[in-house]
Write an enzyme that holds these catalytic residues in place. Structure first.
Site, PDB file in Angstrom:
ATOM      1  N   LYS A 187       1.054  -1.142   0.018  1.00  0.00           N
ATOM      2  CA  LYS A 187       0.150   0.063  -0.015  1.00  0.00           C
ATOM      3  C   LYS A 187       0.871   1.273   0.067  1.00  0.00           C
ATOM      4  O   LYS A 187       1.417   1.615   0.937  1.00  0.00           O
ATOM      5  CB  LYS A 187      -0.980  -0.082   1.197  1.00  0.00           C
ATOM      6  CG  LYS A 187      -1.944   1.174   0.949  1.00  0.00           C
ATOM      7  CD  LYS A 187      -2.277   1.794   2.450  1.00  0.00           C
ATOM      8  CE  LYS A 187      -1.435   2.752   2.646  1.00  0.00           C
ATOM      9  NZ  LYS A 187      -1.265   3.970   1.913  1.00  0.00           N
ATOM     10  N   GLU A 262       9.865   1.474  10.995  1.00  0.00           N
ATOM     11  CA  GLU A 262      10.520   2.383  10.878  1.00  0.00           C
ATOM     12  C   GLU A 262      10.024   3.812  11.068  1.00  0.00           C
ATOM     13  O   GLU A 262       9.381   4.296  10.116  1.00  0.00           O
ATOM     14  CB  GLU A 262      11.763   2.539   9.523  1.00  0.00           C
ATOM     15  CG  GLU A 262      12.779   3.632   9.488  1.00  0.00           C
ATOM     16  CD  GLU A 262      12.743   4.281   8.433  1.00  0.00           C
ATOM     17  OE1 GLU A 262      13.176   5.508   8.337  1.00  0.00           O
ATOM     18  OE2 GLU A 262      12.684   3.865   7.121  1.00  0.00           O
ATOM     19  N   CYS A 296      13.209  10.822   7.496  1.00  0.00           N
ATOM     20  CA  CYS A 296      13.259  10.500   8.783  1.00  0.00           C
ATOM     21  C   CYS A 296      14.782  10.434   9.390  1.00  0.00           C
ATOM     22  O   CYS A 296      14.812  10.609  10.689  1.00  0.00           O
ATOM     23  CB  CYS A 296      12.656   9.063   8.755  1.00  0.00           C
ATOM     24  SG  CYS A 296      10.945   9.008   8.480  1.00  0.00           S
ATOM     25  N   GLU A 393       9.659  16.613  14.653  1.00  0.00           N
ATOM     26  CA  GLU A 393      10.189  16.657  13.292  1.00  0.00           C
ATOM     27  C   GLU A 393       9.772  17.683  12.396  1.00  0.00           C
ATOM     28  O   GLU A 393       8.615  18.080  12.208  1.00  0.00           O
ATOM     29  CB  GLU A 393       9.942  15.501  12.564  1.00  0.00           C
ATOM     30  CG  GLU A 393      10.775  14.048  13.171  1.00  0.00           C
ATOM     31  CD  GLU A 393      10.430  13.018  12.113  1.00  0.00           C
ATOM     32  OE1 GLU A 393      11.447  12.600  11.433  1.00  0.00           O
ATOM     33  OE2 GLU A 393       9.445  12.292  12.182  1.00  0.00           O
TER      34      GLU A 393
END
Length: 492
Positions: A187, A262, A296, A393
């Site tokens: 997906k 992750e 990331c 972030e």
């Protein structure tokens, strides 16, 4: 190079797919619904792709489960040849695949082609690792017994991939899964499904059997819930936010699936006063501004020792001021747009919060004159670890600078987060860099280097940055089950 020309060329070559891929066939959403994929650099609609949900996901799972019965029985050499052919086709078409990534994701074309090359390298690596899945013979505890360890594929794997690396994050998961003998339901992000569909097209051309690789995109909660609920899906692999990762982990508990996650990062980049400024600036640029800061493992907090703080801030600002911003197809562009308006608003909010609490904008700090979702490369000084920009972030082209005095203080600030994906440090003292690398609570540490990803190294984090590893020889382990076989009555 015009986007329309690129689209026409991709369409004629068969790489611009808009249907889902289930059981080796291209299919529309069963209800005929579609969703728009837009170019973040222009706001223009690139394509309308099938908007799928529960029914399509369940059919993809059934297809993958059926294919697993035969694919898992292929020899390691046979699976290796399929993966190698897929790799060869990708490399032969890397420019066109790069163009597709630039269209839907926005990163500069050179960087997009680099992503394709990295993505392909995972298939090449795991084509070889398929032939290195070794078991064991355990010294027996009894003369009439023989003890064996077999490693066998987990089964059907559900892979949920992000928009920031729409090609490489797929191959990093599919490579080890197929090498191990698993089958996949992928997906991709609704923002960037075209690269995934092109990858499936090349898998099909490579002769990978129907049902081994399936792609469904559309209504994320429905597809995710179908993957979690199905007892036929034995593993979930996900790259994305920590919040979504926690939901997937909880959902996987109902059928006790394996999970590889992750998740989000909050990477510190520590610059000691004995660092080579040129090396540190170059490394920081690579770690911070790759993919417009949308990674990331991106440097989220740049910690600079007070002895060189001002000098480093000037050097970094000078280097960043030379970054060319623009459409990824334009010559010399290094930084493209952010993925969408929501991403720009998040960056704006975090910068404004920092400034309101005493931070100073040294460079940039606002939307770019190009409009759309472009944001100026930015440097912010006098940031502290309590500001939101240090706790969340940024996922944008903003470099926040924090000042520190001692090695112990730098380690304390760096580890003061729930995240633990990547960290970077720059300095000349081997003893100190080694001490700090060991003390940092992160799964990846770059020393005097800002670009650390490759197919031969394990990628993953600790704490709330996830579970498991991808890439390297370790990346295949989570796609395997260990079976112990006790053979008795050997003397009778």
């Amino acid at each position: 190079m015009g986007a329309n020309d690129v689209l026409a060329r991709l369409n004629s070559s068969g790489f611009l797919k808009t249907q889902g891929f289930i059981g080796g066939k291209w299919v529309d959403a069963y209800d005929g619904k579609t969703l728009e994929v837009t170019n973040p650099a222009t706001g223009e609609v690139i394509a309308n792709v099938a908007c799928m949900g529960t029914k399509e996901a369940n059919d993809a799972i059934a297809s993958a489960h059926k294919a697993f019965q035969s694919w898992s029985k292929f020899t390691a050499g046979e699976r290796s040849k399929c993966l190698r052919k897929w790799y060869d086709l990708i490399m032969a078409n890397k420019e066109q695949l790069g163009e597709l990534i630039t269209l839907e994701q926005g990163k500069p074309l050179k960087e997009a082609i680099g992503e394709v090359t990295l993505g392909a390298s995972y298939l090449e690596f795991y084509a070889e690792e398929a032939k290195r899945i070794y078991g064991d013979i355990i010294p027996t505890t009894s003369a009439d017994r023989r003890l064996f360890i077999l490693k066998q594929p987990v089964g059907v794997v559900g892979a949920i991939t992000p928009w920031n690396f729409p090609f490489a994050m797929i191959t990093r998961k599919v490579g080890p899964a197929l090498a191990a003998g698993c089958t996949m339901v992928i997906k991709p992000s609704e923002l960037t499904p075209l690269a995934a569909l092109a990858a499936a097209e090349l898998a099909n051309r490579a002769g990978i059997p129907p049902g081994v690789v399936n792609v469904v995109m559309g209504i994320a909660p429905e597809i995710g819930d179908a993957l979690l609920a199905s007892p036929q899906v034995r593993k979930i692999t996900f790259t994305g936010s920590t919040a979504v990762g926690k939901k997937l982990m909880a959902g996987a508990a109902s059928t006790v699936k394996k999970v590889t996650l992750e998740l989000g990062g909050n990477a510190p980049c520590i610059v000691f006063d004995d660092a080579d400024i040129e090396v540190a600036v170059k490394g920081t640029l690579g770690a911070k501004f790759r993919n417009t800061g949308q990674t990331c493992i991106c440097a989220n907090r740049i910690l600079v020792q007070e002895g060189i703080y001002d000098k480093f801030a000037r050097a970094l600002s000078d280097a960043i001021s030379n970054i060319k911003v623009g459409n990824g197809f334009s010559e010399g562009v290094v930084q493209g747009p952010l993925i969408n308006e929501a991403a720009v608003q998040k960056v704006e909010t975090l910068v404004q919060d920092a400034v309101s609490k005493g931070a100073e904008v040294l460079l940039g700090g606002k939307r770019h004159g190009l409009g759309f979702t472009f944001y100026e490369p930015t440097v912010i000084s006098n940031v502290n670890n309590e500001m939101r920009i240090s706790r969340e972030e940024v996922f944008g082209p903003v470099a926040p600078l924090l000042r520190f005095k001692t090695e112990e203080e730098a380690i304390s600030i760096a580890n003061d987060t729930d995240a633990g994906l990547a960290a970077y440090l720059f300095g000349a003292s081997v003893q100190r860099t080694w001490r700090v690398a060991e003390a940092l609570e992160y799964g990846i540490v770059g020393i005097n280097e800002g670009l650390v990803s490759s197919e031969v190294t394990p990628h993953g984090g600790v704490k709330q940055s996830g579970l498991g590893r991808e890439g390297s020889k370790y990346g295949i382990e989570d796609y395997l089950e260990i079976k112990y076989v006790c053979l008795g009555n050997m003397l009778g």
